[in-house]
Scaffold this active site. Structure first.
Site, short mmCIF file in Angstrom:
data_model
loop_
_atom_site.label_atom_id
_atom_site.label_comp_id
_atom_site.label_asym_id
_atom_site.label_seq_id
_atom_site.Cartn_x
_atom_site.Cartn_y
_atom_site.Cartn_z
N GLY A 45 -3.54 7.21 7.89
CA GLY A 45 -2.89 6.88 9.16
C GLY A 45 -2.49 5.42 9.15
O GLY A 45 -2.85 4.66 8.24
N LEU A 46 -1.76 5.07 10.18
CA LEU A 46 -1.28 3.68 10.30
C LEU A 46 -2.43 2.70 10.41
O LEU A 46 -3.55 3.08 10.78
CB LEU A 46 -0.41 3.56 11.56
N SER A 49 -4.95 2.87 13.44
CA SER A 49 -4.98 4.24 13.98
C SER A 49 -6.41 4.70 14.27
O SER A 49 -6.61 5.62 15.08
CB SER A 49 -4.30 5.22 13.00
N LYS A 51 -8.88 4.90 11.42
CA LYS A 51 -9.46 5.47 10.18
C LYS A 51 -10.88 4.96 9.93
O LYS A 51 -11.81 5.74 9.71
CB LYS A 51 -8.59 5.12 8.96
N SER A 119 -2.78 4.81 2.76
CA SER A 119 -2.20 5.78 1.80
C SER A 119 -0.89 6.35 2.36
O SER A 119 -0.83 7.52 2.72
CB SER A 119 -3.20 6.88 1.43
N1 PPS Z 1 1.43 -5.38 4.51
C1 PPS Z 1 0.39 -4.67 4.93
N2 PPS Z 1 0.54 -3.37 5.28
C2 PPS Z 1 -0.52 -2.66 5.69
N3 PPS Z 1 -1.80 -3.14 5.79
C3 PPS Z 1 -1.98 -4.45 5.46
C4 PPS Z 1 -0.92 -5.25 5.03
N4 PPS Z 1 -1.42 -6.50 4.77
C5 PPS Z 1 -2.72 -6.46 5.03
N5 PPS Z 1 -3.09 -5.24 5.43
C6 PPS Z 1 -4.48 -4.83 5.70
O1 PPS Z 1 -4.85 -4.02 4.62
C7 PPS Z 1 -5.36 -2.77 5.06
C8 PPS Z 1 -4.69 -1.60 4.35
O2 PPS Z 1 -5.12 -1.50 3.04
P1 PPS Z 1 -5.02 -0.11 2.28
O3 PPS Z 1 -5.63 -0.33 0.95
O4 PPS Z 1 -5.61 0.96 3.14
O5 PPS Z 1 -3.45 0.12 2.17
S1 PPS Z 1 -2.66 1.14 1.24
O6 PPS Z 1 -3.33 2.45 1.33
O7 PPS Z 1 -2.65 0.64 -0.13
O8 PPS Z 1 -1.28 1.19 1.80
C9 PPS Z 1 -5.07 -2.66 6.53
O9 PPS Z 1 -6.28 -2.20 7.09
P2 PPS Z 1 -6.35 -1.11 8.25
O10 PPS Z 1 -5.81 -1.82 9.46
O11 PPS Z 1 -7.81 -0.82 8.35
O12 PPS Z 1 -5.53 0.09 7.86
C10 PPS Z 1 -4.69 -4.07 6.98
O13 PPS Z 1 -5.79 -4.68 7.62
N1 ADP Z 2 -10.36 7.02 19.16
C1 ADP Z 2 -10.21 5.73 19.53
N2 ADP Z 2 -9.96 5.42 20.81
C2 ADP Z 2 -9.80 4.13 21.19
N3 ADP Z 2 -9.87 3.06 20.34
C3 ADP Z 2 -10.11 3.32 19.05
C4 ADP Z 2 -10.29 4.64 18.56
N4 ADP Z 2 -10.51 4.58 17.23
C5 ADP Z 2 -10.48 3.27 16.89
N5 ADP Z 2 -10.25 2.51 17.98
C6 ADP Z 2 -10.08 1.06 18.00
O1 ADP Z 2 -8.84 0.79 17.41
C7 ADP Z 2 -8.90 -0.37 16.58
C8 ADP Z 2 -8.48 0.00 15.16
O2 ADP Z 2 -9.44 0.88 14.62
P1 ADP Z 2 -9.77 0.90 13.07
O3 ADP Z 2 -10.82 1.91 12.86
O4 ADP Z 2 -10.02 -0.48 12.56
O5 ADP Z 2 -8.38 1.44 12.50
P2 ADP Z 2 -7.82 1.49 11.01
O6 ADP Z 2 -9.01 1.53 10.08
O7 ADP Z 2 -7.00 2.73 10.95
O8 ADP Z 2 -7.01 0.24 10.84
C9 ADP Z 2 -10.32 -0.90 16.70
O9 ADP Z 2 -10.34 -1.91 17.65
C10 ADP Z 2 -11.12 0.31 17.17
O10 ADP Z 2 -12.23 -0.06 17.95
#
Ligand code: PPS
Ligand code: ADP
Length: 211
Positions: A45-46, A49, A51, A119
Site C-alpha cells: 500500500g501507499l 496507508s 502497513k 512494493s
Molecule cells: N521516494 C520515496 N517513495 C516512497 N517511500 C519513501 C521514499 N523516500 C523515503 N521513503 C520511505 O521509505 C519507505 C518505503 O520503503 P519501501 O522499501 O517499503 O519501498 S519500496 O517497496 O521499495 O517501494 C516509506 O515508508 P512507509 O511510509 O512506511 O511506507 C517512506 O518512509
Molecule cells: N487503520 C488506521 N486508522 C487510523 N490511522 C491509522 C491506521 N493505520 C495506521 N494509522 C496511522 O497512519 C499513520 C501511517 O501508518 P503506518 O503504519 O506508518 O503506515 P505505512 O507503514 O503504510 O507507511 C500512522 O500515524 C498510524 O498511526
C-alpha cells in the site's frame, strides 16, 4: 508449485559449479516443531496507508497465541540489508527481490513472516509469489486513499514531495499499481483492531493458525 518441489533449489546459480545440498531436516519437520505452517503475509500500500501499524498489531496478536513470527519492515530493512538502494524503479525491484528471498528462507524455517513494503509494482509482488509454494504468499492490500495517507503524513514526506524536495515519491511522482486480485483488501480507514480480526479470521480459515 507443490510443497515437495519447494525442497528443490529455488533457481539455478550464476556459477554452474555451485551445487545444491539437500538437508535431512525439512521445512515440514520445522513446521511440526512450531505447530503451524510457514507463510508470508505481504502488506502492500501507499506510504502512510497503515502497513507497519497493521503488520505490527497482527504480529503482536500472533505472538500472544504462540506463533513464531518475524516482521520485515521497509524502513528498517533499508537501514541494513538494503541500505545501498534508492527509490528508483530498478532499486525498488532489487529491494523486493532481496526481501522476497529472505522471506522465502524464513518460510523455510517455518515462520509466519509479515512484510511491510510499499512494493509498488505488480510484477515484483508476483515475483515473490512465484518464489513460494501455492498458498504460502498472502497478499494484503492496505487500501487507503492517497488523500488520507497525505493527511496522515507522519514523517512529513508527502509535504516534502509536494514541495519538490523529495523526488520519486510513491503516489506523487512515482507509480503505485494497485493489486488486481489480492488475497485480502483492507479498508485502511477502519479501526486497526477490526482489521487485525479480519486477518486472524483468514489465517484460521486457511488453517495456518489453530482456531
Ligand atoms: N521516494 C520515496 N517513495 C516512497 N517511500 C519513501 C521514499 N523516500 C523515503 N521513503 C520511505 O521509505 C519507505 C518505503 O520503503 P519501501 O522499501 O517499503 O519501498 S519500496 O517497496 O521499495 O517501494 C516509506 O515508508 P512507509 O511510509 O512506511 O511506507 C517512506 O518512509
Ligand atoms: N487503520 C488506521 N486508522 C487510523 N490511522 C491509522 C491506521 N493505520 C495506521 N494509522 C496511522 O497512519 C499513520 C501511517 O501508518 P503506518 O503504519 O506508518 O503506515 P505505512 O507503514 O503504510 O507507511 C500512522 O500515524 C498510524 O498511526
Amino acid at each position: 508449485m507443490s510443497r515437495q518441489e519447494r525442497t528443490q533449489p529455488p533457481a539455478a546459480p550464476a556459477d554452474e559449479n555451485v551445487v545444491w545440498h539437500p538437508h535431512a531436516v525439512t521445512r515440514e519437520d520445522r513446521e511440526r516443531l512450531h505447530n503451524h505452517q510457514g507463510v508470508v503475509i505481504w502488506f502492500t500500500g501507499l506510504s502512510g496507508s497503515g502497513k507497519s501499524t497493521l503488520a505490527g498489531a497482527l504480529e503482536q496478536a500472533l505472538h500472544a497465541r504462540g506463533v513464531s513470527t518475524y516482521l520485515l519492515d521497509g524502513d528498517n530493512v533499508r537501514h541494513g540489508l538494503c541500505r545501498d538502494l534508492t527509490f528508483s524503479d530498478g532499486d525498488r525491484r532489487e529491494n523486493i527481490r532481496r526481501v522476497g528471498e529472505v522471506a522465502r528462507l524464513m518460510v523455510d524455517a517455518g515462520l509466519v513472516v509479515l512484510t511491510a513494503f510499499i512494493s509498488p509494482h505488480r510484477a515484483e509482488r508476483q515475483m515473490v509469489r512465484d518464489l513460494l509454494a501455492e498458498g504460502q504468499f498472502i497478499e494484503v492490500f492496505v487500501d487507503t486513499p492517497l488523500a488520507i495517507c497525505e493527511a496522515r503524513d507522519p514523517k512529513g514526506l508527502y509535504k516534502k514531495a509536494r514541495a519538490g524536495e523529495l523526488r520519486n515519491f510513491t503516489g506523487i511522482d512515482s507509480v503505485y499499481e494497485q493489486p488486481e486480485r489480492p488475497d485480502v483488501r483492507l479498508d485502511g480507514e477502519q479501526l486497526v483492531t477490526n482489521l487485525v480480526s479480519q486477518l486472524l479470521d483468514l489465517l484460521r480459515r486457511r488453517a495456518i493458525i489453530n482456531s
